[in-house]
Design an enzyme around this catalytic site. Structure first.
Site, mmCIF file in Angstrom:
data_model
loop_
_atom_site.group_PDB
_atom_site.id
_atom_site.type_symbol
_atom_site.label_atom_id
_atom_site.label_comp_id
_atom_site.label_asym_id
_atom_site.label_seq_id
_atom_site.Cartn_x
_atom_site.Cartn_y
_atom_site.Cartn_z
ATOM 1 N N ASP A 347 0.875 -1.152 0.081
ATOM 2 C CA ASP A 347 0.076 -0.070 -0.079
ATOM 3 C C ASP A 347 0.960 1.167 0.018
ATOM 4 O O ASP A 347 1.832 1.359 0.617
ATOM 5 C CB ASP A 347 -0.859 0.012 1.235
ATOM 6 C CG ASP A 347 -1.895 1.251 1.140
ATOM 7 O OD1 ASP A 347 -2.869 0.975 0.426
ATOM 8 O OD2 ASP A 347 -1.896 2.166 1.946
ATOM 9 N N GLU A 376 1.836 0.433 -5.133
ATOM 10 C CA GLU A 376 0.953 1.578 -5.404
ATOM 11 C C GLU A 376 2.329 2.389 -5.525
ATOM 12 O O GLU A 376 2.687 3.096 -4.633
ATOM 13 C CB GLU A 376 -0.042 2.114 -4.520
ATOM 14 C CG GLU A 376 -1.168 1.448 -4.474
ATOM 15 C CD GLU A 376 -2.279 1.892 -3.345
ATOM 16 O OE1 GLU A 376 -3.526 2.254 -3.980
ATOM 17 O OE2 GLU A 376 -1.919 2.149 -2.188
#
Length: 651
Positions: A347, A376
């Site tokens: 994340d 990400e």
């Protein structure tokens, strides 16, 4: 390093790195040289003795607190020995299996706090106490070694789901709804008698199930999880399974055993597990063990002492610091080895530094080089130089690490932010065709000022994930006047653009049956009724589900759709057209020839093709692999509006 007991002198206390005015460590560039350790932290269990070791450079003294019972008040306080600068240790010569413990931290200014072990691997409910466990007693029956190495990252088809959402609806037919065990129940069916859960995933044909956070997170009451919902991007104890997903959150071993049972059940079904990890921030830094054992160390600070906030939630962890880097490496290694995890989705990976992410890749390569690392790669405004951030622009510095390709996602359906009103290729935005075609080539000719992708295994191709509107809901905003048929066709076209692209295809759970969250954009804390998978909707969208299932079959059946190197893509893939809402490319090797035609217009278009007898594998929102229609000796093909056509012939 050799561990020796250290006796504090007045001079040592005078040079202690804890600043009594700020209550923070004075983390200079030389700090790690003096205080960092490569020793194993947490506890080391054996039936006769348990070693406890904690890194707490802010402390003047550390106590081990051994509770008499898991939940009672009585406890034994034992002074620990400082065996290296900032490192404390104690040996307890008895069997401590299933005994709760915490650490008491004394600071040089006389302040005191109690904390769970930052390296806890088991806890009482809601993560309030660390627990010693004999991990051998948590292994399910027939718990074996890891699955054999996976073939290649670009062979993966990733499906993202939440443990809770996957079976929370009564329509799932699961007994253990919203639990680890619910994910792997066999024989579950919807009210209409169709397979759900694990059986459904097997039919769909995915290779990897990416599960949203399943470590211990903070804002759900584990003893009453239905009172409040949260996705779990609010970390509390990174190395402990989430108790709300266990059948008994008060028993520290149950959550460990049941998470292993879930992994085992998925592996037995041929499905690998990717774990969503959120090392970039914590829920509450002030009460987190990071800050309690080393205030001012684990989080990035601005010059004024405030926390860097690139994450947008008030704190960014400092992966460039030796002990935060060590923590991340120790954690992924633990999950991979103890739970046989097959991949890690980072994340807000762009918060971390390049060196740490490369070290993650190296650490996992030693266990199994086919473990997937993806994340990400957003370039976030954190207190770290841009050239050191693990962002997509720096992908060239991180081979073997994949990034979510938001550029193609946005080109296909429009930007997700700001209410979702921005359209994309499938909703009439012009001049997206060439950009989509470039993105579909998996890093070949990719503009390096946009992202540094070098190989297709660095690109995750997707149009929908847990964040933002679902694709169906976004289309409802952008194209409010569409009838159901038209909206469905746009949706299938979007999914196909990603599924047939070079790179790693990614599907959000329910995307294949046009999942809706009732128009809500950010559902991280909204009720189960909004977030849970509606299996009756799946039943009503069987045609669309079959389309996605057959697309997956097509991709898996032909290596040309999942090439592993940009040199091969350059050799075997050619873009023939990219304009006027039309994208056409061909794939070719020594034995096979394909046309892939995407029509983003609402009406049919005709395309010139070479003459020959072609199999019509995909046409008019239908995939037919087993008994395809034939397209005989003609130099033109009609492609219906908002659809994809794939033609194939043997050479």
């Amino acid at each position: 390093m050799e561990m020796k007991n250290i006796v504090f002198t007045d001079q040592m206390m005078k040079n202690h790195p804890y600043d009594e005015k700020t209550g923070l460590l004075n983390v200079t560039p030389e700090f790690d040289l003096t205080y960092a350790t490569d020793e194993k932290l947490g506890f080391i269990f054996s039936p006769d003795m348990t070693i406890f070791r904690v890194w707490a450079p802010a402390a003047s003294k550390i106590e081990l607190i051994l509770f008499h019972t898991l939940y009672g008040d009585g406890a034994e306080h034992i002074a620990m020995n400082q065996v290296a600068p900032g490192t404390y240790e104690i040996d307890i010569n008895r069997n401590l299996d299933n005994v709760a413990y915490n650490f008491g931290v004394y600071y040089p200014d006389g302040k005191y706090t109690e904390t769970v072990d930052p390296y806890a691997i088991a806890t009482t409910s809601n993560g309030e106490r660390s627990v010693v466990v004999d991990l051998l007693t948590t292994n399910p029956e027939n718990w074996s070694e890891r699955m054999p190495p996976f073939t290649a990252t670009t062979d993966a088809v990733i499906y993202e789901a939440s443990v809770r959402d996957f079976t929370m609806s009564e329509s799932s037919g699961a007994k253990n709804r919203g639990k680890f065990l619910g994910v792997v129940e066999k024989g579950t069916k919807s009210p209409n008698g169709l397979p759900t859960g694990l059986d459904y995933l097997k039919e769909l044909g995915i290779t990897h199930l990416q599960l949203m956070p399943m470590y211990d997170f903070q804002t759900v009451n584990e003893e009453n999880p239905e009172e409040k919902y949260n996705w779990g991007y609010d970390p509390q104890n990174y190395n402990v399974p989430e108790g709300s997903y266990a059948t008994d959150p008060r028993d520290p071993k149950t959550r460990i055993r049941e998470m292993k049972q879930m992994v085992q059940g998925l592996h037995n079904a041929g499905i690998r597990v990717i774990m969503d990890v959120v090392y970039n921030h914590v829920y509450d830094p002030d009460t987190h063990p990071f800050e309690r054992v080393a205030p001012g160390y684990y989080f990035r600070r601005n010059e004024d002492g405030s926390m860097s906030n690139g994450t947008g939630v008030g704190n960014d962890t400092a992966s460039e610091h030796a002990m935060m880097k060590k923590y991340i490496l120790d954690s992924v290694k633990y999950w991979a080895q103890e739970y046989h995890i097959d991949g890690f989705r980072f994340d807000l990976m762009g918060i971390h530094d390049v060196d740490t992410m490369n070290a993650v890749r190296d650490t996992l390569d030693e266990i199994d080089p086919s473990i997937i690392v993806l994340g990400e790669g957003w370039n976030l405004n954190t207190n770290l130089p841009e050239n050191k951030r693990a962002s997509s622009i720096n992908a060239r510095q991180m081979p073997g690490i994949a990034h979510f390709n938001d550029a193609m996602r946005t080109a296909i359906k429009g930007a997700d932010m700001g209410g979702g009103f921005d359209p994309g290729f499938i909703s009439g935005k012009p001049f997206m065709e060439q950009w989509i075609a470039i993105n579909q080539q998996g890093g070949l000719y990719y503009p390096q000022d946009i992202a540094g992708y070098q190989q297709p295994d660095q690109i995750v191709q997707y149009v929908e994930a847990h964040d933002n509107h679902t694709l169906f809901d976004k289309l409802a905003i952008n194209m409010a006047h569409d009838d159901e048929r038209t909206r469905t066709r746009r949706h299938l076209l979007a999914s196909t653009l990603a599924m047939l692209a070079q790179g790693i295809p990614f599907i959000h759970s329910g995307q294949e049956f046009l999942r809706t969250k009732q128009g809500e954009e950010n559902t991280y804390n909204l009720p189960d009724e909004i977030n849970m998978i509606d299996w009756e909707r799946r039943d009503a969208k069987q045609k669309e589900v079959t389309y996605m299932k057959e697309l997956i079959r097509l991709r898996k059946s032909e290596p040309l759709f999942r090439m592993q190197d940009t040199l091969d893509i350059a050799k075997h893939m050619e873009v023939l057209q990219a304009d006027y809402y039309q994208i056409v490319w061909q794939l070719e090797n020594e034995t096979d020839f394909y046309y892939i035609i995407f029509n983003g217009n609402g009406d049919p278009r005709y395309f010139s093709i070479e003459e020959g007898n072609f199999e019509l594998l995909v046409h008019d929102c239908t995939v037919t692999l087993d008994n395809p229609r034939m397209w005989f000796d003609t130099d033109e093909i009609k492609v219906e509006g908002f659809s994809t056509t794939v033609l194939h012939k043997k050479k």
